[in-house]
Design a protein around this motif. Structure first.
Motif, PDB file in Angstrom:
ATOM      1  N   THR A  87       0.801  -1.225   0.000  1.00 46.71           N
ATOM      2  CA  THR A  87       0.000   0.000   0.000  1.00 46.71           C
ATOM      3  C   THR A  87       0.831   1.272   0.000  1.00 46.71           C
ATOM      4  O   THR A  87       0.501   2.243  -0.664  1.00 46.71           O
ATOM      5  CB  THR A  87      -0.967   0.005   1.202  1.00 46.71           C
ATOM      6  OG1 THR A  87      -1.766  -1.172   1.141  1.00 46.71           O
ATOM      7  CG2 THR A  87      -1.864   1.227   1.164  1.00 46.71           C
ATOM      8  N   GLU A 113     -15.083   1.085   2.999  1.00 46.58           N
ATOM      9  CA  GLU A 113     -14.897   0.861   1.563  1.00 46.58           C
ATOM     10  C   GLU A 113     -15.102   2.161   0.796  1.00 46.58           C
ATOM     11  O   GLU A 113     -14.327   2.495  -0.106  1.00 46.58           O
ATOM     12  CB  GLU A 113     -15.879  -0.208   1.077  1.00 46.58           C
ATOM     13  CG  GLU A 113     -15.494  -0.859  -0.244  1.00 46.58           C
ATOM     14  CD  GLU A 113     -15.765   0.018  -1.454  1.00 46.58           C
ATOM     15  OE1 GLU A 113     -15.026  -0.092  -2.448  1.00 46.58           O
ATOM     16  OE2 GLU A 113     -16.725   0.822  -1.404  1.00 46.58           O
ATOM     17  N   SER A 115     -14.629   5.169   1.820  1.00 49.41           N
ATOM     18  CA  SER A 115     -13.584   6.157   2.099  1.00 49.41           C
ATOM     19  C   SER A 115     -12.192   5.654   1.725  1.00 49.41           C
ATOM     20  O   SER A 115     -11.209   6.369   1.907  1.00 49.41           O
ATOM     21  CB  SER A 115     -13.610   6.549   3.582  1.00 49.41           C
ATOM     22  OG  SER A 115     -13.357   5.421   4.404  1.00 49.41           O
ATOM     23  N   GLY A 116     -12.118   4.415   1.233  1.00 48.24           N
ATOM     24  CA  GLY A 116     -10.853   3.920   0.687  1.00 48.24           C
ATOM     25  C   GLY A 116      -9.887   3.310   1.675  1.00 48.24           C
ATOM     26  O   GLY A 116      -8.680   3.290   1.421  1.00 48.24           O
ATOM     27  N   ASP A 118      -7.819   0.379   3.814  1.00 44.09           N
ATOM     28  CA  ASP A 118      -7.120  -0.807   3.318  1.00 44.09           C
ATOM     29  C   ASP A 118      -7.419  -2.072   4.107  1.00 44.09           C
ATOM     30  O   ASP A 118      -7.003  -3.159   3.698  1.00 44.09           O
ATOM     31  CB  ASP A 118      -5.612  -0.541   3.328  1.00 44.09           C
ATOM     32  CG  ASP A 118      -5.248   0.642   2.448  1.00 44.09           C
ATOM     33  OD1 ASP A 118      -5.409   0.527   1.224  1.00 44.09           O
ATOM     34  OD2 ASP A 118      -4.834   1.687   2.986  1.00 44.09           O
TER      35      ASP A 118
END
Length: 241
Positions: A87, A113, A115-116, A118
């Motif tokens: 990442t 999900e 807001s992105g 990991d």
């Protein structure tokens, strides 16, 4: 393989191409969204089984399957180690300390999900598990966000050894969340519905911030708190660019 119940989670999984089997209650195939799902299934070769209502009720875990159940492969299989490796400097994960309500866990996954983030770490004991209810509430988010059921302390050590800052979201935090730099590699730590972040876990955190409360209540629902902080990070990241 996970079981998805309800039109929206199944539809999302169909769009992602992860569904391997559909089971549809007889009589429901004329409903608009189910017709759309079945049309995609025909085009992509996903097998469909038409079932009697009683059989569907026996299969359903949530009791809210809305005429359709799907079985899907998830792409959210990366380990924490692989996420750290792949990442880079803007990694964002959440550590949930005994969030026991599956609706809260599902809502956090959905927000995460969007807001992105990991991945999400949850303890092996004392926490809601990935279940049909969680998958349904996450609206397909659980297909994409890795959720690690793990011993939190080795996971925390791995994160800190990789330079990830741990920020607790707790009423004991001295600084409001919007005054803290939430960009870069960060892990947000949130406590359960009734206890907050436990003292041992709090001692591992680099910072603690709070969400100001203007009324008489002391705190927000944990899924709401997660959403507020995650989207403040989104705002800060966008402003930083």
């Amino acid at each position: 393989m996970i079981q998805l119940e309800g039109r929206n989670p199944v539809h999302e999984a169909m769009k992602q191409g992860t569904v391997t089997l559909l089971k549809v209650e007889r009589g429901s195939e004329t409903e608009v969204k189910i017709k759309v799902i079945l049309d995609v299934a025909r085009k992509t070769g996903v097998p469909v089984q038409m079932m009697k209502k009683r059989a569907m009720e026996r299969l359903s875990v949530t009791g809210r399957y809305q005429g359709i159940i799907g079985y899907a492969q998830t792409d959210a299989q990366w380990s924490l180690g692989k996420v750290l490796q792949e990442t880079g400097r803007d990694l964002c994960v959440m550590i949930l300390d005994e969030v026991q309500d599956p609706h809260n866990l599902g809502a956090i996954i959905r927000t995460g999900e969007g807001s992105g983030i990991d991945g999400i770490a949850i303890p092996k004991r004392g926490s809601a598990k990935l279940s049909e209810t969680v998958h349904r509430v996450s609206m397909g988010g659980s297909l994409h966000v890795p959720v690690w059921q793990t011993n939190l302390y080795p996971a925390i050590k791995m994160l800190k050894d990789d330079g990830v800052r741990l920020i607790a979201i707790d009423s004991s935090g001295k600084k409001p969340y919007y005054d803290e730099d939430l960009t870069g590699a960060v892990a947000f730590v949130l406590g359960g519905e009734s206890k907050g972040v436990n003292p041992t876990l709090m001692s591992k955190c680099d910072k603690a911030v709070h969400i100001p409360m203007m009324g008489k209540l002391e705190s927000l629902n944990v899924s709401v708190a997660a959403a507020i902080v995650l989207y403040e990070r989104v705002r800060q990241m966008a402003h930083k660019k």
